[in-house]
Design a protein around this motif. Structure first.
Motif, PDB file in Angstrom:
ATOM      1  N   SER A   1     -47.729  47.071  18.369  1.00  0.00           N
ATOM      2  CA  SER A   1     -47.442  46.036  19.519  1.00  0.00           C
ATOM      3  C   SER A   1     -47.161  46.439  20.706  1.00  0.00           C
ATOM      4  CB  SER A   1     -46.345  45.281  18.888  1.00  0.00           C
ATOM      5  OG  SER A   1     -46.303  44.058  19.966  1.00  0.00           O
ATOM      6  N   PRO A   2     -47.767  45.799  21.804  1.00  0.00           N
ATOM      7  CA  PRO A   2     -47.187  46.331  23.239  1.00  0.00           C
ATOM      8  C   PRO A   2     -45.997  45.761  23.443  1.00  0.00           C
ATOM      9  CG  PRO A   2     -48.818  44.588  23.287  1.00  0.00           C
ATOM     10  CD  PRO A   2     -48.775  45.008  21.912  1.00  0.00           C
ATOM     11  N   ARG A   3     -45.627  44.744  22.642  1.00  0.00           N
ATOM     12  CA  ARG A   3     -44.155  44.196  22.983  1.00  0.00           C
ATOM     13  C   ARG A   3     -43.013  45.201  22.065  1.00  0.00           C
ATOM     14  NH1 ARG A   3     -46.962  39.233  21.464  1.00  0.00           N
ATOM     15  NH2 ARG A   3     -47.504  38.012  23.265  1.00  0.00           N
ATOM     16  N   VAL A   4     -41.978  45.194  22.875  1.00  0.00           N
ATOM     17  CA  VAL A   4     -40.982  46.114  22.549  1.00  0.00           C
ATOM     18  C   VAL A   4     -39.889  45.389  21.881  1.00  0.00           C
ATOM     19  CG1 VAL A   4     -41.493  47.919  24.394  1.00  0.00           C
ATOM     20  CG2 VAL A   4     -39.769  46.096  24.635  1.00  0.00           C
TER      21      VAL A   4
ATOM     22  N   LEU B   1     -37.849  42.483  -2.262  1.00  0.00           N
ATOM     23  CA  LEU B   1     -38.501  43.788  -1.543  1.00  0.00           C
ATOM     24  C   LEU B   1     -37.245  44.654  -0.991  1.00  0.00           C
ATOM     25  CD1 LEU B   1     -40.859  42.097   0.873  1.00  0.00           C
ATOM     26  CD2 LEU B   1     -41.517  43.015  -1.156  1.00  0.00           C
ATOM     27  N   GLU B   2     -37.433  46.028  -1.219  1.00  0.00           N
ATOM     28  CA  GLU B   2     -36.833  47.027  -0.513  1.00  0.00           C
ATOM     29  C   GLU B   2     -37.487  47.734   0.801  1.00  0.00           C
ATOM     30  OE1 GLU B   2     -35.236  51.434  -1.383  1.00  0.00           O
ATOM     31  OE2 GLU B   2     -34.700  49.961  -2.834  1.00  0.00           O
ATOM     32  N   ILE B   3     -36.908  47.454   1.992  1.00  0.00           N
ATOM     33  CA  ILE B   3     -37.801  47.725   3.065  1.00  0.00           C
ATOM     34  C   ILE B   3     -36.944  49.054   3.830  1.00  0.00           C
ATOM     35  CG2 ILE B   3     -38.784  47.036   5.192  1.00  0.00           C
ATOM     36  CD1 ILE B   3     -38.465  44.056   4.045  1.00  0.00           C
ATOM     37  N   SER B   4     -37.646  50.071   3.969  1.00  0.00           N
ATOM     38  CA  SER B   4     -37.179  51.108   5.045  1.00  0.00           C
ATOM     39  C   SER B   4     -38.246  51.181   6.104  1.00  0.00           C
ATOM     40  CB  SER B   4     -37.355  52.389   4.223  1.00  0.00           C
ATOM     41  OG  SER B   4     -36.347  52.190   2.996  1.00  0.00           O
ATOM     42  N   HIS B   5     -37.436  51.269   7.295  1.00  0.00           N
ATOM     43  CA  HIS B   5     -38.031  51.510   8.517  1.00  0.00           C
ATOM     44  C   HIS B   5     -38.098  53.048   8.756  1.00  0.00           C
ATOM     45  CE1 HIS B   5     -38.398  49.722  13.049  1.00  0.00           C
ATOM     46  NE2 HIS B   5     -39.006  50.422  12.634  1.00  0.00           N
ATOM     47  N   VAL B   6     -39.372  53.528   8.403  1.00  0.00           N
ATOM     48  CA  VAL B   6     -39.233  54.870   8.172  1.00  0.00           C
ATOM     49  C   VAL B   6     -39.780  55.941   9.666  1.00  0.00           C
ATOM     50  CG1 VAL B   6     -39.391  55.049   6.133  1.00  0.00           C
ATOM     51  CG2 VAL B   6     -41.477  55.194   7.131  1.00  0.00           C
ATOM     52  N   GLU B   7     -40.474  55.061  10.382  1.00  0.00           N
ATOM     53  CA  GLU B   7     -40.835  55.638  11.736  1.00  0.00           C
ATOM     54  C   GLU B   7     -40.689  54.498  12.740  1.00  0.00           C
ATOM     55  OE1 GLU B   7     -44.467  57.668  12.128  1.00  0.00           O
ATOM     56  OE2 GLU B   7     -44.575  57.925  10.060  1.00  0.00           O
TER      57      GLU B   7
ATOM     58  N   LEU C   1     -39.225  44.368  18.659  1.00  0.00           N
ATOM     59  CA  LEU C   1     -39.361  43.167  17.734  1.00  0.00           C
ATOM     60  C   LEU C   1     -39.347  43.724  16.457  1.00  0.00           C
ATOM     61  CD1 LEU C   1     -41.807  41.009  19.590  1.00  0.00           C
ATOM     62  CD2 LEU C   1     -39.319  40.775  19.543  1.00  0.00           C
ATOM     63  N   SER C   2     -39.176  44.984  16.112  1.00  0.00           N
ATOM     64  CA  SER C   2     -39.085  45.453  14.767  1.00  0.00           C
ATOM     65  C   SER C   2     -38.202  44.774  13.563  1.00  0.00           C
ATOM     66  CB  SER C   2     -39.027  46.911  14.793  1.00  0.00           C
ATOM     67  OG  SER C   2     -37.521  47.148  15.140  1.00  0.00           O
ATOM     68  N   MET C   3     -37.300  44.358  14.159  1.00  0.00           N
ATOM     69  CA  MET C   3     -36.247  43.329  13.241  1.00  0.00           C
ATOM     70  C   MET C   3     -36.848  42.171  13.034  1.00  0.00           C
ATOM     71  SD  MET C   3     -34.091  45.308  12.086  1.00  0.00           S
ATOM     72  CE  MET C   3     -32.933  44.273  11.424  1.00  0.00           C
ATOM     73  N   PHE C   4     -37.638  41.411  13.861  1.00  0.00           N
ATOM     74  CA  PHE C   4     -38.484  40.324  13.596  1.00  0.00           C
ATOM     75  C   PHE C   4     -39.480  40.771  12.411  1.00  0.00           C
ATOM     76  CE2 PHE C   4     -42.283  37.616  14.634  1.00  0.00           C
ATOM     77  CZ  PHE C   4     -41.834  36.377  14.236  1.00  0.00           C
ATOM     78  N   VAL C   5     -40.215  41.954  12.759  1.00  0.00           N
ATOM     79  CA  VAL C   5     -40.990  42.071  11.552  1.00  0.00           C
ATOM     80  C   VAL C   5     -40.441  42.307  10.200  1.00  0.00           C
ATOM     81  CG1 VAL C   5     -42.805  44.083  10.671  1.00  0.00           C
ATOM     82  CG2 VAL C   5     -42.806  43.259  12.987  1.00  0.00           C
ATOM     83  N   ARG C   6     -39.295  42.996  10.327  1.00  0.00           N
ATOM     84  CA  ARG C   6     -38.438  43.013   8.975  1.00  0.00           C
ATOM     85  C   ARG C   6     -38.189  41.670   8.421  1.00  0.00           C
ATOM     86  NH1 ARG C   6     -35.189  46.289   5.912  1.00  0.00           N
ATOM     87  NH2 ARG C   6     -33.267  45.230   5.143  1.00  0.00           N
TER      88      ARG C   6
ATOM     89  N   ASN D   1     -45.059  56.923  17.661  1.00  0.00           N
ATOM     90  CA  ASN D   1     -46.220  55.948  18.397  1.00  0.00           C
ATOM     91  C   ASN D   1     -46.244  54.602  17.870  1.00  0.00           C
ATOM     92  OD1 ASN D   1     -49.192  54.864  17.495  1.00  0.00           O
ATOM     93  ND2 ASN D   1     -49.340  56.506  19.611  1.00  0.00           N
ATOM     94  N   HIS D   2     -45.705  54.200  16.673  1.00  0.00           N
ATOM     95  CA  HIS D   2     -45.658  52.940  16.385  1.00  0.00           C
ATOM     96  C   HIS D   2     -44.566  52.859  15.126  1.00  0.00           C
ATOM     97  CE1 HIS D   2     -48.653  54.778  13.563  1.00  0.00           C
ATOM     98  NE2 HIS D   2     -48.163  53.636  12.864  1.00  0.00           N
ATOM     99  N   ASP D   3     -44.296  51.872  14.718  1.00  0.00           N
ATOM    100  CA  ASP D   3     -43.205  51.382  13.943  1.00  0.00           C
ATOM    101  C   ASP D   3     -43.862  51.676  12.367  1.00  0.00           C
ATOM    102  OD1 ASP D   3     -40.532  50.667  15.042  1.00  0.00           O
ATOM    103  OD2 ASP D   3     -41.999  49.388  16.122  1.00  0.00           O
ATOM    104  N   VAL D   4     -43.409  52.137  11.303  1.00  0.00           N
ATOM    105  CA  VAL D   4     -43.829  52.129   9.945  1.00  0.00           C
ATOM    106  C   VAL D   4     -42.746  51.693   9.053  1.00  0.00           C
ATOM    107  CG1 VAL D   4     -44.914  53.622   8.347  1.00  0.00           C
ATOM    108  CG2 VAL D   4     -45.528  54.177  10.656  1.00  0.00           C
TER     109      VAL D   4
END
Length: 183
Positions: free
Chosen positions: A135-138, A159-165, A140-145, A172-175
């Motif tokens: 995303s070009p927006r900064v 779910l078990e969710i790990s923010h690995v990148e 917002l990864s917790m919104f995705v979580r 380059n992006h969130d994974v």
């Protein structure tokens, strides 16, 4: 972002904290819009200001606000706004996540100026996958979580969710690595 997003923040806040809290949040955010029109585009900064003011007024970290908002978006806003479209996107979490590009293409028919993020799945197994979020927006990864947690509830799996990148850490992006047990 479209007014639908800001209206959803308002709905989430009012349901949990009341109209008075929402009015304090709008004042703290310096947002004087009386009613957000779902189909009207608003500057992204308005949404960021509302999230920041929500954090300040409610005394909750912005990351927690965003995560709660992601869950609210899936479990309430998306189902009320385009439930049939949501249900047609996949009968399981992996199918739904794999179909996100198609889903967003369909939503763009309703909101032609929409600038959705892009998602891609890889390393898909029976009980896990990696989700790439661009995303070009900064910020917002917790919104995705929160979206992912809401989808887990929707599909009735834990779910078990790990923010690995993390883009915030220079990637380059969130994974996200997502795993679950069979329902």
């Amino acid at each position: 972002m479209y007014g639908l997003v800001n209206r959803a923040i308002e709905q989430m806040v009012c349901e949990a904290h009341g109209l008075e809290a929402w009015e304090r949040i709008k004042e703290a955010a310096n947002v004087d819009t009386e009613v957000f029109i779902s189909s009207e585009a608003y500057d992204d900064q308005v949404t960021y200001q509302l999230v920041g003011a929500s954090s300040e007024v409610l005394g909750v970290p912005a990351a927690s606000i965003l995560e709660a908002f992601g869950r609210h978006w899936v479990l309430r806003t998306a189902q009320e706004g385009y439930g049939d479209l949501l249900r047609s996107a996949g009968k399981s979490l992996p199918a739904f996540l794999a179909n996100l590009p198609t889903f967003h293409s369909r939503v763009k028919l309703l909101y032609p100026h929409l600038k959705p993020p892009t998602f891609r799945c890889d390393e898909v197994s029976t009980n896990s996958l990696r989700l790439h979020y661009h995303s070009p927006r900064v910020g917002l990864s917790m919104f995705v979580r929160g979206l992912l947690l809401g989808l887990g509830e929707l599909f009735k799996i834990e779910l078990e969710i790990s923010h690995v990148e993390k883009k915030d850490d220079g990637a380059n992006h969130d994974v996200f690595l997502i795993s679950w047990l069979d329902a």
